[in-house]
Design an enzyme around this catalytic site. Structure first.
Site, short mmCIF file in Angstrom:
data_model
loop_
_atom_site.label_atom_id
_atom_site.label_comp_id
_atom_site.label_asym_id
_atom_site.label_seq_id
_atom_site.Cartn_x
_atom_site.Cartn_y
_atom_site.Cartn_z
CB CYS A 51 -0.98 -0.03 1.17
SG CYS A 51 -2.41 1.07 0.94
CG HIS B 242 -3.45 -3.56 3.18
ND1 HIS B 242 -2.54 -3.17 4.15
CD2 HIS B 242 -3.85 -2.43 2.57
CE1 HIS B 242 -2.43 -1.85 4.13
NE2 HIS B 242 -3.21 -1.38 3.18
CD GLU C 229 -1.35 -6.15 5.43
OE1 GLU C 229 -1.81 -5.04 5.78
OE2 GLU C 229 -0.90 -6.37 4.27
#
Length: 313
Positions: free
Chosen positions: A184, A288, A290
């Site tokens: 990001c 994102h 993660e």
């Protein structure tokens, strides 16, 4: 093998923090996650810190968070960017063909572009008095007593120390061949560090009619990106073509830095991934990963590249 992970400042309470999802994804690869924090003293002190820190790392993860100050993506890289005030930046312009919805001026930096109703609608309403959304799944507490800066009113969690630290980290990683993954804001840092520019707001700059900021849960996907065939990203994710991702940002890449290639775009043509084909691992994604189990390969690949880099030192 050590992977450095950058952090975000909560201004109001004085804490540096990082989302646990980043730490857990890195640790799951068997690598050692180490948090990298900027220090007080301005951009130059943090550039010096980054040049020291990079020597102890085998890989770098530049995380999400607030917006980069527009002074760092003015078109002339020979300018002393730290010395530019807002009028200087506005006068330089960027040569983009896009125009701000508010003022009609060229973007990514459009004169004295104040927040307007369209911007607030796109952002989901004005920020509260003591917090702003840092666009990585957590709120960042800001200092409510900090004086407003003209022309930064539509930007989120701008921090001079973090900018100096991360932009230098990204540049040093590129120069030295240290594996680097940007997420990001981190992808935007990598682009700006090498001479690229950003749209300061995708909606306000007329890039897209669609919002790119989803509500929780962030483990669900709300956007489809197309991954370029033959890219490093495609080899990591297992295939080119359509790929489902989440979306938690309001800025995006405008001019791509020299040497970098776009390896994914969203359906509305927003740049969603960039990489350097001349390095084993210099890759940024706008979403994102993660939060997404089907993207864990990005962290595995970063760790593997870090292992190879460590062995070659």
């Amino acid at each position: 093998m050590i992977v450095g992970i950058t952090t975000t400042l909560n201004e109001a309470d004085g804490f540096q923090r990082v989302n646990v999802e980043y730490i857990n994804r890195v640790a799951a690869t068997g690598a050692v996650p180490v948090l990298l924090t900027p220090v007080a003293g301005g951009a130059e002190a943090n550039r010096a810190l980054a040049r020291q820190v990079i020597d102890g790392l085998d890989a770098v993860l530049i995380t999400g968070g607030g917006d980069i100050h527009p002074r760092y993506y003015v078109p002339d890289p020979h300018q002393n960017r730290d010395a530019l005030d807002m009028d200087d930046v506005a006068a330089l312009g960027c040569g983009s063909s896009s125009r701000c919805r508010s003022t009609g001026e060229a973007v990514p930096f459009c004169g004295h572009n104040a927040s307007d109703a369209a911007f607030r609608q796109a952002m989901g309403g004005p920020p509260g008095p003591d917090e702003v959304c840092a666009l990585d799944g957590r709120n960042v507490l800001t200092n409510p007593d900090r004086p407003a800066v003209p022309c930064l009113s539509d930007l989120l969690a701008v921090n001079v120390e973090r900018d100096g630290f991360e932009l230098e980290l990204a540049q040093q990683a590129h120069e030295r061949g240290v594996p680097c993954l940007g997420i990001c804001r981190g992808m935007q840092v990598m682009n700006v560090a090498l001479g690229g520019s950003l749209y300061r707001d995708l909606y306000n700059c007329g890039v897209t009619e669609r919002g790119h900021r989803q509500e929780p849960p962030y483990e669900r996907t709300t956007d489809t990106v197309t991954v370029a065939q033959g890219s490093l990203l495609a080899s990591i994710l297992g295939r080119p073509g359509p790929f489902e991702v989440n979306s938690m940002h309001h800025q995006g890449v405008d001019h791509v830095a020299p040497g970098l290639l776009v390896s994914a775009r969203s359906d509305d043509r927003v740049v969603e991934a960039i990489e350097d084909p001349d390095w084993p691992f210099y890759l940024g994604v706008q979403w994102h990963p993660e939060y997404l189990e089907h993207c864990r390969g990005l962290f595995t690949a970063l760790a593997a590249a870090g292992e190879r880099y460590a062995a070659a030192k």
